[in-house]
Design an enzyme around this catalytic site. Structure first.
Site, PDB file in Angstrom:
ATOM      1  N   GLU A  48      36.699  40.960  56.177  1.00  0.00           N
ATOM      2  CA  GLU A  48      37.369  39.660  56.357  1.00  0.00           C
ATOM      3  C   GLU A  48      38.840  39.665  55.943  1.00  0.00           C
ATOM      4  OE1 GLU A  48      34.413  39.980  54.644  1.00  0.00           O
ATOM      5  OE2 GLU A  48      34.378  38.639  52.914  1.00  0.00           O
ATOM      6  N   ASN A  49      39.253  40.697  55.201  1.00  0.00           N
ATOM      7  CA  ASN A  49      40.674  40.776  54.849  1.00  0.00           C
ATOM      8  C   ASN A  49      41.500  41.399  55.972  1.00  0.00           C
ATOM      9  OD1 ASN A  49      39.124  43.057  54.000  1.00  0.00           O
ATOM     10  ND2 ASN A  49      40.928  43.861  52.975  1.00  0.00           N
TER      11      ASN A  49
END
Lengths: 213, 227
Positions: A48-49
């Site tokens: 998700e980063n």
């Protein structure tokens, strides 16, 4: 009754992830699933980063702290992988572009409600990260967990008592004793490890479990 | 001639003020504009609202701001990490307000601010304690929570390369919140590893167009061991 080990469970989940799937593996145990995806197959791991095409941990001399996963551990990028910003990354989840997300849980209800971010303890400092976005965004949300907590209570429950992460979002639970499909009609057992019976699972969970058709 | 570069970190943050809301990029340590944050500590502005995914660890970065008692409120998705001792200490003492926001809602609320939207309806958090008291709506059979933009007086971010017009490229997963915070800050201040001559950054690889950037300051890369 032989419980599955964490690695055996990770291998079991990996069997249900088809080549070509866009997959987010939650922090902790689910990250082990990556070790059991078919070698040489094209699987798209999302972090998700801002990473698609995430690869395994690098050797020490190749660690780059600009290239970390959601658990802030160093990772690598596979050929064909790419980077993007947080807005795009969470649009991939919320917009239903991620095929499968595998998360850990404190509790899952038989209808698929998930509690995995907060124990509800009054002195706990809350931290949610991307848990709520992952829970409601992916096309399929799997939970990988031991069926019983350390104190022996079933984590598959009628109604969650811990604070919720998302409502009716989990479609399947892979546990060390059995696999369950969840839905509005409750939990159905699709697989049991050797030596486990439906009656035993009913006793452990206190739920009116049914076998899948 | 327009040149958005400034020679020192001190000049980059000179117009900060007490009570300012400041977005700070980064996820874990990747993309954290550590030297700009140090400059904020040195500047001395206090009563700050910090909007950032994490709340810093050890006694560097945001943790240093908290340690120096400069922070009134934190808006974050994951403030508690191994080593976030100053955050935990001040939070438990009731000296630090926390607004906990799911990470994706943080992203879309920041994007709403940068894009001029009045609010967003997001499915994330519906039915949970983080949506308590918030307006909800059912749209095409799905439930959404009304979430308002997160605005900031300043955005402090770390990018890789810039030119004097403020066009930015990023490095690997250090991009994270940078591009969307650059759009949301009333003043966006960027630390970069290199400032290159105009026209030498391939326009096809520019991630943040210079229109979103007010100031850039060059902080050459330090290896982890030297940092």
């Amino acid at each position: 009754m032989q419980r599955m080990s964490s690695d055996a469970l990770a291998a079991r989940v990996a069997k249900d992830i088809p080549e070509g799937a866009y997959v987010n593996l939650g922090i902790g145990l689910p990250t082990r699933i990556a070790n059991y995806l078919e070698a040489g197959g094209d699987y798209f791991l999302h972090s998700e980063n801002g990473i698609l095409g995430m690869g395994p941990t690098p050797p020490d001399e190749e660690i780059d702290w600009d290239l970390i996963n959601a658990g802030k551990q160093p990772v690598t990028l596979l050929a064909g992988g790419c980077f993007f910003h947080h807005g795009d990354s969470f649009s991939m989840m919320r917009g239903g572009h991620i095929d499968i997300c595998v998360l850990g849980a404190y509790q899952v209800s038989e209808k698929g409600d998930l509690a995995n971010w907060h124990t509800g303890a009054p002195d706990a400092i809350p931290a949610v990260g991307g848990a709520m976005d992952l829970a409601i965004g992916a096309k399929q949300v799997f939970v990988m967990m031991n069926l019983l907590s350390k104190s022996g209570e079933s984590k598959l429950v009628k109604e969650c008592t811990y604070p919720l992460t998302g409502l009716a979002c989990v479609s399947r639970v892979y546990s060390d004793l059995a696999v369950f499909d969840l839905g509005p009609d409750g939990a159905r057992v699709t697989e049991m490890v050797e030596g486990v019976t439906l009656d035993k699972l009913r006793e452990l969970t206190g739920l009116d479990l049914k076998l899948a058709d | 001639m327009i040149d958005k570069s400034v020679p020192t970190l001190k000049e980059a943050v000179a117009d900060l003020f007490d009570g300012a809301a400041i977005m700070i990029g980064g996820f874990g340590e990747a993309g954290v504009p550590a030297e700009l944050i140090d400059a904020v500590v040195d500047h001395g502005a206090g009563d700050l609202t910090i909007i950032s995914n994490n709340a810093g660890t050890g006694d560097v970065g945001i943790a240093a701001l908290i340690k120096a008692n400069k922070v009134r409120k934190i808006v974050a998705s994951y403030p508690r990490m191994a080593g976030s001792i100053y955050f935990e200490e001040r939070y438990r003492a009731g000296e630090l307000e926390l607004e906990l926001v799911p990470q994706g809602n943080m992203a879309c609320r920041i994007q709403a601010a940068g894009s001029g939207l009045g609010a967003v309806f997001t499915p994330t958090g519906y039915g949970t304690m983080l949506a308590e008291g918030k307006e909800t709506r059912e749209i095409d059979g799905k439930h959404y929570v009304l979430e308002y933009p997160i605005h900031a007086d300043f955005a402090l971010i770390k990018a890789y390369k810039s030119d004097r017009w403020g066009n930015l490229t990023y490095r690997k997963a250090a991009r994270n919140f940078g591009p969307i915070m650059a759009m949301a800050g009333k003043k966006t201040i960027v630390q970069v590893e290199e400032i290159d001559p105009l026209g030498t950054i391939d326009p096809e690889v520019v991630v943040t167009p210079g229109i979103f950037v007010d100031r850039v300051v060059c902080v050459p890369h330090k290896t982890k061991a030297a940092a």
